[in-house]
Design an enzyme around this catalytic site. Structure first.
Site, PDB file in Angstrom:
ATOM      1  N   HIS A 134       0.822  -1.205   0.000  1.00  0.00           N
ATOM      2  CA  HIS A 134       0.000   0.000   0.000  1.00  0.00           C
ATOM      3  C   HIS A 134       0.861   1.262   0.000  1.00  0.00           C
ATOM      4  CE1 HIS A 134      -3.729   2.202   0.829  1.00  0.00           C
ATOM      5  NE2 HIS A 134      -3.021   2.939   1.644  1.00  0.00           N
ATOM      6  N   HIS A 138     -10.312   3.192  -0.502  1.00  0.00           N
ATOM      7  CA  HIS A 138     -10.445   2.722   0.878  1.00  0.00           C
ATOM      8  C   HIS A 138     -11.262   1.435   0.850  1.00  0.00           C
ATOM      9  CE1 HIS A 138      -9.932   4.379   5.145  1.00  0.00           C
ATOM     10  NE2 HIS A 138      -8.771   4.328   4.560  1.00  0.00           N
TER      11      HIS A 138
END
Lengths: 752, 90
Positions: free
Chosen positions: A58, A107
């Protein structure tokens, strides 16, 4: 209290054989060995925490980096780009001294675990990226993708996500002006919750994430640090969900939008008084990320005393403090003589602010805890020199069979009645139905500058009240097209967003993207990713719209099943005067409906093939970016010169979908004639790209036709705005009431 | 009839904006000496029939799957004895 001695740098050097839980923190063996090599000793627990979160997929983009470089290498020359890739968000010049910053992020994983808070903190995170650039956030957009609309879990996830976006955004006082909602069973275990935000500033207000000037103070301000979301980035967003291992689900974060609102105002006031040298928001990887990025982007090193970080929970270990993803926190670098004023402003806004360290003239990031040095690293090795993988990629073996399964050969309606039934079925299918039930839960008009919001083709915000200068944003993506051909699919997403911006009358300037894919460890997924990035980079180069930044979300898969490759593209545009915008709704009876562009038999990945045949196969529509550019120029000129009163882009669902939407929004019907050379079915359902419908006042028809003729854009008169039905001459008519029922009742029936 | 109380609290590591708002308000209103406030929910369930292990298991199940969002919340289940009920009523 703690029985084990503090794991300081000295302690680590003296105890080289201590086993550390690097695997549990998500590091691979060779990555851990690299850390040891960089440091020349084993890392301390705190150093390990930092490396593990910052080297996670990430934060480090370790699988995607080699491909993402193309966005830089193929970047088109653009005078509009003020800040490019690599900062918190890109910044674009929109004229009159204004600059606009915008970005889209994902998200996805948190929103599946805890839909409300996951989606809410997604909005919070993207808004902080915008503030960190020095801009005032003015709007948000939310491209969303869920599993099948009638699946029970969709009823758990979707309302939570929508309420979370609405709750957080509405509390912040930010209008939600765009986005999409798509249903497809491939997203069942992996909904995509992407969030975008736009901010506006003056050119001179741009701020960057860097810490320079030895002696400058590092101020942490905002919420206290708690134990929430520890390791969220490394664990949640970088591993495949596996139901067998519930322990892998760490606590998600809970956001506080009122705290964020204070953070916005407090930060902007500090900017106004020029108190800030560098700034970074705390998102994924929290303090680890903020300190290492600020230090590595600046000129010197940084020394931080972790004991000074205000805590919500006094039992947190230093590792946890470094990894915590508590929301609503920012980190600023402030000159010593300005610190008092900075703290004063924070106090005025009721924001906790603490000096936690200072910039040094060395080149090390040093972190202290209870008097011991627990981190001593070169910040660049943490923030920028993480592992880079050349993951193997290969065209999947099923790709040929998928493309050979030609949707153009599917049985087509054989009678007018069947055609009519399929039109009703299409406009009432979950993906094509009105999303009003969802979008009306968001505030569109707060702040009073919203010019266009859903269901318009792009959201539009007025930037300057006196001149009418405005910006438009559209986000698009079609996972079905991308599955059939990732290169073309990514370009189609770009083309559609570009077209949507132009349809409202704005000139497309720049691109942000959110690339949602499955596991990079699967060569087939990696191929999809590589192709999509190549397609997008080539497309942006040709259209002259640089990619300014964005986000990659990998590991969107449950078990072996990856989501459709889903590159979501946001295009930002500028319009000189928002009064000249073009809406979707038909405005006046008697106006002539023109179809711009070429219509071919293109049904691969189409809404029709999905709704009527539950089919996905063949090739997606062809892309002609020069045509897109020409179409955009015509739409913008026609809008500026008052030659068209409404316009709607043609994409999924084809012409009939666009006409029905324009008719329902305007409350005026349309009489259409199938043009020569086309059959009714292709005319209504084809999804050929590079097309739009426009409504031309009769007085402008000659001028409009002359312009299209001179520029070489096919423009075909296909009907007239009239009556209270959508009528296809010689085929069928559907009253607006019938269409409204089909189009607007689907979503509430499934989800309300 | 027995009463079962289910208390639902945000997990300790989770931010509690409501509790914080209350805590910030206290000194403004002249109440000092409170260092932290956490706010939760209390459910009082009146149970039909005998309160045996099976009934309690059912209540734990409903608390876990419905009353509490166990991603961010903890819960406790306790049986309120008649004496306690009387005590509480005083």
């Amino acid at each position: 209290m703690s029985r084990t001695p503090l794991d300081t740098v000295e302690h680590a050097a003296a105890t080289p054989d201590v086993e550390l839980p690097w695997a549990e923190l998500g590091l691979k063996k060779d990555e851990y060995e690299r850390v040891v090599e960089i440091l020349g000793r084993r890392p301390t627990g705190a150093e390990l925490a930092m490396y593990s979160v910052m080297w996670s997929e990430h934060c480090s983009y370790k699988s995607s980096k080699v491909h993402l470089r193309q966005f830089g290498e193929k970047a088109p020359q653009s005078d509009a780009l003020l800040v490019g890739i690599g900062e918190n968000a890109g910044v674009v010049d929109v004229g009159q001294g204004y600059a606009v910053t915008f970005k889209v992020e994902s998200h996805n994983h948190p929103s599946y675990v805890e839909p409300y808070q996951g989606a809410a903190t997604g909005v919070g995170g993207i808004v902080r990226d915008i503030i960190a650039m020095g801009a005032r956030p003015v709007a948000v957009v939310d491209p969303l993708r869920f599993g099948a609309a009638d699946h029970p879990d969709t009823k758990r996830v979707l309302p939570g996500v929508v309420a979370g976006i609405g709750g957080y955004g509405n509390c912040l006082g930010l209008p939600n002006i765009g986005g999409e909602v798509v249903f497809d069973s491939c997203y069942q275990g992996n909904p995509l919750v992407n969030a975008g935000a736009i901010g506006v500033m003056r050119h001179e207000d741009i701020h960057l994430a860097k810490a320079s000037g030895a002696g400058n103070k590092v101020v942490l301000y905002g919420a206290r640090t708690g134990g929430d979301g520890i390791g969220g980035a490394s664990i949640l967003a970088s591993e495949t969900f596996d139901d067998a291992k519930p322990s892998k689900r760490p606590a998600v974060q809970v956001g506080d939008p009122f705290q964020e609102k204070l953070l916005i105002e407090c930060t902007l006031e500090a900017f106004r008084e020029k108190l800030v040298v560098g700034i970074q928001d705390l998102g994924a990887a929290g303090l680890s990320c903020a300190t290492s990025e600020l230090a590595s982007n600046g000129s010197g090193g940084m020394r931080v005393t972790l004991d000074d970080v205000p805590l919500r929970d006094s039992t947190l270990s230093p590792e946890e403090i470094l990894m915590s993803e508590s929301q609503e926190r920012m980190c600023a670098v402030v000159e010593p003589e300005k610190v008092d004023r900075f703290l004063e402003i924070c106090e005025k806004w009721d924001v906790i602010a603490t000096v936690i360290g200072e910039v040094t003239d060395g080149d090390r990031l040093e972190i202290y805890w209870h008097g011991g040095k627990i981190v001593d690293v070169d910040p660049r090795t943490v923030a920028h020199e993480g592992p880079v993988y050349e993951r193997p990629y290969a065209r999947p073996h099923w790709q040929d069979a998928l493309q050979a399964d030609d949707a153009n050969k599917l049985p087509r309606p054989t009678s007018s009645d069947e055609l009519k039934d399929q039109v009703l079925k299409l406009v009432g299918s979950p993906n094509q139905a009105s999303k009003k039930w969802i979008t009306q839960q968001y505030d569109h008009f707060v702040q009073g500058n919203t010019v266009l919001a859903q269901p318009e083709d792009s959201g539009m915000i007025r930037v300057d009240e006196s001149s009418g200068l405005g910006v438009a944003i559209a986000t698009d993506g079609n996972g079905r097209y991308a599955k059939l051909d990732p290169y073309t699919g990514a370009q189609l997403a770009l083309a559609e967003a570009y077209r949507n911006v132009a349809t409202t009358g704005a000139k497309p300037l720049a691109v942000s993207d959110c690339l949602n894919f499955g596991s990079p460890e699967d060569p087939a997924v990696m191929w999809q990713f590589a192709e999509a990035v190549r397609g997008l980079a080539d497309g942006c180069l040709q259209l002259g719209t640089p990619v300014t930044g964005g986000n990659v979300s990998l590991y969107n898969q449950t078990g072996e099943a990856a989501i459709h490759p889903t590159p979501v593209v946001a295009v930002l545009g500028v319009i000189d005067d928002v009064a000249r915008r073009t809406p979707v709704a038909f405005q006046e009876e008697g106006q002539l409906i023109y179809l711009l562009g070429d219509t071919r038999e293109e049904f691969g990945g189409s809404a029709w093939s999905q709704v009527v045949h539950d089919h996905l196969g063949g090739l997606p529509p062809q892309v002609d970016l020069e045509r897109e550019r020409l179409l955009a120029e015509i739409l913008i000129s026609a809008s500026r010169d008052g030659m068209i009163d409404s316009a709607h882009d043609l994409s999924d669902g084809g012409l009939v979908q666009a006409v029905v939407e324009s008719a329902l929004l305007g409350g005026k019907g349309a009489r259409l004639v199938v043009p020569d050379g086309l059959d009714a079915f292709t005319f209504l359902f084809s999804e050929s790209a590079g097309r739009a419908i426009v409504a031309v006042p009769r007085s402008e028809e000659v001028r409009f036709n002359d312009m299209c003729g001179a520029r070489g854009l096919p423009a075909t008169r296909v009907g007239v705005v009239d009556g209270d039905a959508v009528e296809i001459q010689g085929e069928f008519a559907l009253t607006l009431e019938e269409l409204r029922t089909a189009h607007e009742e689907t979503i509430p029936a499934l989800l309300a | 009839m027995a009463r079962v109380v289910v208390d639902v609290m945000l997990k300790p590591e989770i931010l509690d904006p409501q509790g914080q708002a209350v805590q910030r308000a206290l000194p403004r209103l002249g109440f000092h000496g409170i260092s932290d406030v956490r706010q939760g929910k209390r459910f009082e369930l009146e149970v039909d029939g005998p309160l045996d292990e099976a009934a309690l298991a059912r209540i734990r199940d409903l608390a876990e799957s419905f009353l509490a969002n166990t991603v961010i919340e903890d819960f406790t289940v306790k049986v309120e004895e008649a004496a306690e009920v009387a005590e509480a009523a005083k």
